[in-house]
Design a protein around this motif. Sequence first.
Motif: not given
Length: 251
Positions: A16, A20, A230
């Motif tokens: 990611f 991230s 997330t």
Amino acid sequence: MTPETETAFAAIRAEFGAASLARVERMLEPGAGKERHPLQRAAKWILPGLSPTPWHDPYAHAELAPVVRALEANQLAIKQELDAAWAGRREVFADYEHYLNRQQDWQALHLFRDGALVEESALLAPTAHRVVRETAVETEKICPLLECHFSTLLPGAVIAPHCDLWNFSINLHLAVDIPDGCRITVAGETRSWAEGKCLLFDYSFEHEARNEGTRPRTCLLIDLWHPETTPPERRALTALFTEIRRLLGES
């Protein structure tokens, strides 16, 4: 962090991006969590950057609204199955063991626990089990570190003011069976459950509940990921706290 956690974090960053997990890393820094609302003071872990909002509109988050609508649409069947289980299989309800204490006047029947659905509960509460499976478990909206259960407060029961462990999951209540005289207070604001409707709140804020009615109060509680977290953060938090629990001998 342990080597296992470092390896998990490295794999997530590789997939990611290096930034991230910035908020998770900030949460782990020495002295982290000082920037918090005073009514979150007893929460152990505060992921920075999440809105410090005690009460949430259950329909306001696009990710969570399908769970809310499905539960509310099936509330009558859920209540009928709960009533049958309470009347005929009372022994399957156990004293609820909160991380702070255990209460005999707070009873629970789990649908999801220890990272998996409780299959035995599908026979007792098939509608709730199906809705939770389809809308929260299979969609990975449920926080696998926590649970989903029917929460029954007996008449006179009081859940004392407390903060839960962290702010990166959020608590959804479907009001299944609500007598008069029941209320919940979050961050100093008191509300009542409306049978058939959901409440959504951040339980890292100080909260309490009580049943001053004459019969049990039951909600279906689901610990969902906070909608502002997330996917990489969720993976990292799951790996981190699974390892913490292993080291503490809790799993």
